[in-house]
Design a protein around this motif. Sequence first.
Motif, short mmCIF file in Angstrom:
data_model
loop_
_atom_site.label_atom_id
_atom_site.label_comp_id
_atom_site.label_asym_id
_atom_site.label_seq_id
_atom_site.Cartn_x
_atom_site.Cartn_y
_atom_site.Cartn_z
N ASN A 60 0.81 -1.22 0.00
CA ASN A 60 0.00 0.00 0.00
C ASN A 60 0.85 1.28 0.00
O ASN A 60 0.35 2.35 -0.36
CB ASN A 60 -0.94 0.01 1.20
CG ASN A 60 -2.07 -1.00 1.07
OD1 ASN A 60 -2.53 -1.28 -0.03
ND2 ASN A 60 -2.52 -1.55 2.19
N THR A 63 5.26 3.05 -4.45
CA THR A 63 4.89 3.95 -5.55
C THR A 63 5.60 3.54 -6.83
O THR A 63 6.65 2.89 -6.80
CB THR A 63 5.25 5.41 -5.23
OG1 THR A 63 6.67 5.51 -4.98
CG2 THR A 63 4.49 5.90 -4.01
N VAL A 75 2.77 7.61 -8.63
CA VAL A 75 1.46 7.20 -8.11
C VAL A 75 1.63 5.97 -7.23
O VAL A 75 2.62 5.24 -7.33
CB VAL A 75 0.47 6.88 -9.25
CG1 VAL A 75 0.25 8.07 -10.15
CG2 VAL A 75 0.95 5.67 -10.05
N SER A 78 -1.00 0.75 -5.48
CA SER A 78 -2.35 0.29 -5.12
C SER A 78 -3.43 0.99 -5.94
O SER A 78 -4.57 0.50 -6.00
CB SER A 78 -2.60 0.51 -3.63
OG SER A 78 -2.46 1.87 -3.29
N SER A 79 -3.10 2.13 -6.58
CA SER A 79 -4.09 2.83 -7.39
C SER A 79 -4.51 2.02 -8.61
O SER A 79 -5.56 2.28 -9.20
CB SER A 79 -3.56 4.20 -7.83
OG SER A 79 -2.46 4.05 -8.72
N ASP A 82 -7.96 0.39 -8.03
CA ASP A 82 -9.10 1.25 -7.74
C ASP A 82 -10.04 1.28 -8.94
O ASP A 82 -9.61 1.21 -10.09
CB ASP A 82 -8.64 2.68 -7.46
CG ASP A 82 -7.84 2.80 -6.17
OD1 ASP A 82 -8.02 1.94 -5.29
OD2 ASP A 82 -7.02 3.73 -6.07
N ASP A 83 -11.32 1.38 -8.66
CA ASP A 83 -12.35 1.58 -9.69
C ASP A 83 -12.37 0.47 -10.73
O ASP A 83 -12.66 0.70 -11.91
CB ASP A 83 -12.14 2.93 -10.40
CG ASP A 83 -12.14 4.10 -9.43
OD1 ASP A 83 -12.97 4.07 -8.50
OD2 ASP A 83 -11.32 5.01 -9.60
N LYS A 107 -9.49 -3.73 -14.85
CA LYS A 107 -9.80 -2.30 -14.80
C LYS A 107 -9.98 -1.77 -16.21
O LYS A 107 -9.20 -2.09 -17.11
CB LYS A 107 -8.66 -1.56 -14.09
CG LYS A 107 -8.93 -0.08 -13.83
CD LYS A 107 -7.84 0.50 -12.93
CE LYS A 107 -8.09 1.96 -12.64
NZ LYS A 107 -7.12 2.51 -11.67
#
Length: 221
Positions: A60, A63, A75, A78-79, A82-83, A107
């Motif tokens: 987590n 980067t 970034v 973990s991004s 997402d979504d 994703k």
Amino acid sequence: IGSYVLSLILEPEKTEEEFVVYSGTRRGKDWEAFSEENGDKIIITTSQDIACKNWVDTFNKTTVLLGAQDNTKEVLLSSFFDDGEAEVTVCTDLEGVEVKVRPDYWKEGTFNGEPFHSIQDIKTSGQYVTSKADVERICSQWDYDLSAALYVDVMQKVTSTPHDFYFMFISKKDGQCVMYKASKQMLEEGRKKYTKALGLLKRARETGIYWENKIEEIDSI
């Protein structure tokens, strides 16, 4: 251990439903009673629980840089989770054989105004992932190119959109977390492997012969 890590990252809301932590020793009456009481769950020891949560904490915080040359931004790894959708099951037909894939994370979105879909795959490894050579060796050992190509091709056929494939490696040696993208060359090599495998399976189903104790052809390396 790998399943526990994936659950903590991908579907933490389900972790307590599927796993339980045992603080004692795996023997004796207490262990037998605990095992019987939690027969439907995967049992994790306290030490395993601590180690896995430390690895997830590192995950987590890790980067990565996106972009190229001067146009980059940092970034959180973990991004990439997402979504999107975790543990999605997708079925289709390849080479005349029905196949099913279950990506860790899928994703879809846009990049520079164009559709951009990706598959994220988490690997826990008992080896170090300090260098690119370490990761390449692990991928070669376990034929990860085959699964990457199969997943990409299935998802593209179903969605009609090209996909990128990303590996996230977590080392159980030191907890280091790294991310690599499957190259076109890697995917092409994997595609050759799964195409050959599906061809063999199809032929076996047609002939009813699923194992022959002989080598019919010289394979390439």
